[in-house]
Design a protein around this motif. Structure first.
Motif, PDB file in Angstrom:
ATOM      1  N   THR A  69     -24.919  27.975  33.674  1.00  0.00           N
ATOM      2  CA  THR A  69     -25.269  26.892  34.137  1.00  0.00           C
ATOM      3  C   THR A  69     -25.162  26.521  35.476  1.00  0.00           C
ATOM      4  O   THR A  69     -24.139  27.251  36.262  1.00  0.00           O
ATOM      5  CB  THR A  69     -24.567  25.685  33.391  1.00  0.00           C
ATOM      6  OG1 THR A  69     -23.085  25.738  33.652  1.00  0.00           O
ATOM      7  CG2 THR A  69     -24.603  25.861  31.694  1.00  0.00           C
ATOM      8  N   THR A  70     -25.562  25.615  36.043  1.00  0.00           N
ATOM      9  CA  THR A  70     -25.508  25.088  37.741  1.00  0.00           C
ATOM     10  C   THR A  70     -24.399  24.703  38.046  1.00  0.00           C
ATOM     11  O   THR A  70     -24.029  24.477  39.025  1.00  0.00           O
ATOM     12  CB  THR A  70     -26.870  24.530  38.376  1.00  0.00           C
ATOM     13  OG1 THR A  70     -26.995  23.453  37.471  1.00  0.00           O
ATOM     14  CG2 THR A  70     -27.914  25.483  37.981  1.00  0.00           C
ATOM     15  N   TRP A  71     -23.513  24.062  36.753  1.00  0.00           N
ATOM     16  CA  TRP A  71     -22.165  23.302  37.351  1.00  0.00           C
ATOM     17  C   TRP A  71     -21.084  24.017  36.954  1.00  0.00           C
ATOM     18  O   TRP A  71     -19.965  23.689  36.932  1.00  0.00           O
ATOM     19  CB  TRP A  71     -22.333  22.035  36.371  1.00  0.00           C
ATOM     20  CG  TRP A  71     -22.434  22.164  35.021  1.00  0.00           C
ATOM     21  CD1 TRP A  71     -21.575  22.203  34.088  1.00  0.00           C
ATOM     22  CD2 TRP A  71     -23.689  22.031  34.059  1.00  0.00           C
ATOM     23  NE1 TRP A  71     -22.091  22.373  32.702  1.00  0.00           N
ATOM     24  CE2 TRP A  71     -23.322  22.230  32.758  1.00  0.00           C
ATOM     25  CE3 TRP A  71     -24.854  21.544  34.481  1.00  0.00           C
ATOM     26  CZ2 TRP A  71     -24.126  22.175  31.651  1.00  0.00           C
ATOM     27  CZ3 TRP A  71     -25.999  21.907  33.548  1.00  0.00           C
ATOM     28  CH2 TRP A  71     -25.490  21.897  32.158  1.00  0.00           C
ATOM     29  N   GLY A  72     -21.179  25.440  36.730  1.00  0.00           N
ATOM     30  CA  GLY A  72     -19.945  26.209  37.004  1.00  0.00           C
ATOM     31  C   GLY A  72     -19.241  26.519  35.490  1.00  0.00           C
ATOM     32  O   GLY A  72     -18.215  27.156  35.228  1.00  0.00           O
ATOM     33  N   GLN A  73     -19.949  25.828  34.405  1.00  0.00           N
ATOM     34  CA  GLN A  73     -19.206  26.072  33.262  1.00  0.00           C
ATOM     35  C   GLN A  73     -20.172  26.438  32.296  1.00  0.00           C
ATOM     36  O   GLN A  73     -21.397  25.991  32.353  1.00  0.00           O
ATOM     37  CB  GLN A  73     -18.842  24.619  32.404  1.00  0.00           C
ATOM     38  CG  GLN A  73     -17.783  23.965  33.274  1.00  0.00           C
ATOM     39  CD  GLN A  73     -16.346  24.796  33.343  1.00  0.00           C
ATOM     40  OE1 GLN A  73     -15.989  25.272  32.172  1.00  0.00           O
ATOM     41  NE2 GLN A  73     -15.623  24.566  34.565  1.00  0.00           N
ATOM     42  N   PRO A  74     -20.025  27.656  31.424  1.00  0.00           N
ATOM     43  CA  PRO A  74     -20.826  28.193  30.208  1.00  0.00           C
ATOM     44  C   PRO A  74     -21.240  26.962  29.383  1.00  0.00           C
ATOM     45  O   PRO A  74     -20.224  26.250  28.877  1.00  0.00           O
ATOM     46  CB  PRO A  74     -19.974  29.463  29.582  1.00  0.00           C
ATOM     47  CG  PRO A  74     -18.648  28.920  29.966  1.00  0.00           C
ATOM     48  CD  PRO A  74     -18.520  28.218  31.245  1.00  0.00           C
ATOM     49  N   GLU A  75     -22.507  27.202  28.802  1.00  0.00           N
ATOM     50  CA  GLU A  75     -22.947  26.016  28.036  1.00  0.00           C
ATOM     51  C   GLU A  75     -23.144  26.960  26.683  1.00  0.00           C
ATOM     52  O   GLU A  75     -23.790  27.905  26.551  1.00  0.00           O
ATOM     53  CB  GLU A  75     -24.209  25.562  28.404  1.00  0.00           C
ATOM     54  CG  GLU A  75     -25.069  24.544  27.525  1.00  0.00           C
ATOM     55  CD  GLU A  75     -25.996  24.067  28.021  1.00  0.00           C
ATOM     56  OE1 GLU A  75     -26.393  22.857  28.282  1.00  0.00           O
ATOM     57  OE2 GLU A  75     -27.085  24.690  28.501  1.00  0.00           O
ATOM     58  N   GLY A  76     -22.466  26.177  25.713  1.00  0.00           N
ATOM     59  CA  GLY A  76     -22.686  26.770  24.199  1.00  0.00           C
ATOM     60  C   GLY A  76     -23.888  26.245  23.560  1.00  0.00           C
ATOM     61  O   GLY A  76     -24.142  25.355  23.886  1.00  0.00           O
ATOM     62  N   ARG A  77     -24.165  26.480  22.216  1.00  0.00           N
ATOM     63  CA  ARG A  77     -25.029  26.190  21.171  1.00  0.00           C
ATOM     64  C   ARG A  77     -24.184  25.788  20.083  1.00  0.00           C
ATOM     65  O   ARG A  77     -23.173  26.420  19.706  1.00  0.00           O
ATOM     66  CB  ARG A  77     -25.976  27.270  20.910  1.00  0.00           C
ATOM     67  CG  ARG A  77     -26.622  27.636  22.202  1.00  0.00           C
ATOM     68  CD  ARG A  77     -27.724  28.945  21.902  1.00  0.00           C
ATOM     69  NE  ARG A  77     -28.878  28.131  21.089  1.00  0.00           N
ATOM     70  CZ  ARG A  77     -29.821  27.911  21.644  1.00  0.00           C
ATOM     71  NH1 ARG A  77     -30.150  27.573  22.836  1.00  0.00           N
ATOM     72  NH2 ARG A  77     -30.894  27.481  21.079  1.00  0.00           N
ATOM     73  N   ALA A  78     -24.785  24.739  19.223  1.00  0.00           N
ATOM     74  CA  ALA A  78     -24.152  24.395  18.110  1.00  0.00           C
ATOM     75  C   ALA A  78     -25.062  24.767  16.931  1.00  0.00           C
ATOM     76  O   ALA A  78     -26.198  24.839  17.114  1.00  0.00           O
ATOM     77  CB  ALA A  78     -23.795  22.884  18.245  1.00  0.00           C
ATOM     78  N   ARG A 127     -25.839  20.587  51.813  1.00  0.00           N
ATOM     79  CA  ARG A 127     -24.621  20.971  51.540  1.00  0.00           C
ATOM     80  C   ARG A 127     -24.887  20.198  49.676  1.00  0.00           C
ATOM     81  O   ARG A 127     -24.325  19.287  49.476  1.00  0.00           O
ATOM     82  CB  ARG A 127     -23.727  19.844  51.830  1.00  0.00           C
ATOM     83  CG  ARG A 127     -23.510  20.395  53.448  1.00  0.00           C
ATOM     84  CD  ARG A 127     -22.636  19.496  54.343  1.00  0.00           C
ATOM     85  NE  ARG A 127     -22.240  19.819  55.383  1.00  0.00           N
ATOM     86  CZ  ARG A 127     -23.169  19.705  56.493  1.00  0.00           C
ATOM     87  NH1 ARG A 127     -24.243  18.975  56.317  1.00  0.00           N
ATOM     88  NH2 ARG A 127     -22.740  20.102  57.636  1.00  0.00           N
ATOM     89  N   PRO A 128     -25.461  21.039  48.987  1.00  0.00           N
ATOM     90  CA  PRO A 128     -25.593  20.561  47.563  1.00  0.00           C
ATOM     91  C   PRO A 128     -24.406  20.689  46.754  1.00  0.00           C
ATOM     92  O   PRO A 128     -23.533  21.500  47.029  1.00  0.00           O
ATOM     93  CB  PRO A 128     -26.784  21.658  47.111  1.00  0.00           C
ATOM     94  CG  PRO A 128     -26.680  22.781  47.896  1.00  0.00           C
ATOM     95  CD  PRO A 128     -26.043  22.108  49.097  1.00  0.00           C
ATOM     96  N   ALA A 129     -24.419  19.685  45.802  1.00  0.00           N
ATOM     97  CA  ALA A 129     -23.208  19.767  44.882  1.00  0.00           C
ATOM     98  C   ALA A 129     -23.384  20.934  43.925  1.00  0.00           C
ATOM     99  O   ALA A 129     -22.066  21.393  43.557  1.00  0.00           O
ATOM    100  CB  ALA A 129     -23.313  18.634  44.168  1.00  0.00           C
ATOM    101  N   ARG A 130     -24.430  21.543  43.629  1.00  0.00           N
ATOM    102  CA  ARG A 130     -24.639  22.464  42.676  1.00  0.00           C
ATOM    103  C   ARG A 130     -25.559  23.338  43.411  1.00  0.00           C
ATOM    104  O   ARG A 130     -26.372  22.967  44.057  1.00  0.00           O
ATOM    105  CB  ARG A 130     -24.935  22.085  41.354  1.00  0.00           C
ATOM    106  CG  ARG A 130     -24.100  21.254  40.711  1.00  0.00           C
ATOM    107  CD  ARG A 130     -24.478  21.065  39.187  1.00  0.00           C
ATOM    108  NE  ARG A 130     -25.628  20.229  38.958  1.00  0.00           N
ATOM    109  CZ  ARG A 130     -25.573  18.989  38.634  1.00  0.00           C
ATOM    110  NH1 ARG A 130     -24.222  18.464  38.704  1.00  0.00           N
ATOM    111  NH2 ARG A 130     -26.562  18.396  38.575  1.00  0.00           N
ATOM    112  N   PRO A 131     -25.680  24.703  42.853  1.00  0.00           N
ATOM    113  CA  PRO A 131     -26.627  25.515  43.374  1.00  0.00           C
ATOM    114  C   PRO A 131     -28.060  25.167  42.899  1.00  0.00           C
ATOM    115  O   PRO A 131     -28.405  24.633  42.102  1.00  0.00           O
ATOM    116  CB  PRO A 131     -26.601  27.034  42.490  1.00  0.00           C
ATOM    117  CG  PRO A 131     -25.132  26.981  42.076  1.00  0.00           C
ATOM    118  CD  PRO A 131     -24.778  25.372  41.999  1.00  0.00           C
ATOM    119  N   LEU A 132     -29.013  25.196  43.965  1.00  0.00           N
ATOM    120  CA  LEU A 132     -30.426  24.656  43.899  1.00  0.00           C
ATOM    121  C   LEU A 132     -31.232  25.931  43.421  1.00  0.00           C
ATOM    122  O   LEU A 132     -31.244  26.984  43.818  1.00  0.00           O
ATOM    123  CB  LEU A 132     -30.798  24.036  45.251  1.00  0.00           C
ATOM    124  CG  LEU A 132     -29.817  23.057  45.909  1.00  0.00           C
ATOM    125  CD1 LEU A 132     -30.637  22.474  47.151  1.00  0.00           C
ATOM    126  CD2 LEU A 132     -29.990  21.913  44.746  1.00  0.00           C
TER     127      LEU A 132
END
Length: 241
Positions: A94-103, A149-154
């Motif tokens: 993900t672009t916010w630095g945390q892996p995204e899981g699935r349910a 200066r983006p907060a997350r990668p663009l």
């Protein structure tokens, strides 16, 4: 006619995706970026989350922009056919630095996921953009700063589409979106798109006027709106190199 301040945005990358109307698992592309795509680009740069749909909707409603293809696809369009077998415990980037899981249960992922995605290869697009009203928050200066200066990668349309140049191209002053594009050098007459009322509506520069379905309902996450745009050509007042 009143003068406006326009933010110039340069979109250039090995791959870019200006998504159109997706049918089933087929992700087609258009020649120009959608209003919803630019809203998502700025929201990502500002660090907003998708759950903040009110911010997204308000920003989308304020965008006024024209787009010009400064370099067509010299290598054509790349079609990526994706086949993935996903398990319930798989995680994604993900672009916010945390892996995204699935349910879901094990049976939920027993069949492979199949998708087709198109990409523009080695294209370049210039955008002239302003906000209406101009003085609400965020203002155009805040958007320009967020691009630098983006907060997350663009990314430009999809996550693999990383920019290869600085997006923030500075500011120009012009009465219309069409006139703003004419301030930016380019080689000869280039294909362009501008909102109805923000440039010529007839004449040699105009190819057609269409209803473009590129408006998103950010509360539901679905596309459900159109706007009238003009497709034509723009010749810059100063020729490019």
């Amino acid at each position: 006619m009143a003068e406006h301040r326009w933010l110039i945005i340069h979109l250039e990358a090995p791959l870019m995706a200006f998504g159109g109307v997706t049918i089933d698992a087929i992700g087609v592309i258009r020649d120009f970026p959608a209003t919803s795509m630019l809203t998502g680009l700025f929201a990502n740069a500002l660090g907003w989350r998708r759950t903040e749909w009110e911010k997204h909707q308000c920003l989308q409603d304020r965008l006024v922009f024209a787009a010009r293809r400064d370099r067509e696809n010299p290598a054509g369009v790349l079609t990526d056919v994706q086949n993935a077998q996903l398990k319930n415990d798989d995680k994604g980037w993900t672009t916010w630095g945390q892996p995204e899981g699935r349910a879901g249960g094990l049976n939920t992922f027993s069949a492979p996921h199949r998708r087709r995605r198109d990409y523009h290869m080695d294209a370049a697009v210039t955008i002239a953009l302003r906000l209406e009203p101009e003085h609400e928050s965020p203002n155009i200066e805040a958007l320009a700063e967020a691009l630098d200066r983006p907060a997350r990668p663009l990314f430009i349309g999809r996550k693999p589409c990383l920019p290869s140049c600085r997006l923030n191209g500075g500011f120009v002053t012009a009465p219309t979106a069409y006139a703003a594009l004419k301030c930016i050098p380019c080689k000869g007459a280039a294909r362009a798109l501008w909102p109805l009322g923000e440039g010529p509506q007839e004449g040699a520069e105009v190819h057609r006027i269409i209803d473009l379905p590129d408006i998103r309902n950010w509360r539901t996450g679905l596309h459900g709106g159109v706007r009238k745009v003009v497709e034509g050509t723009v010749t810059a007042e100063r020729p490019g190199p």
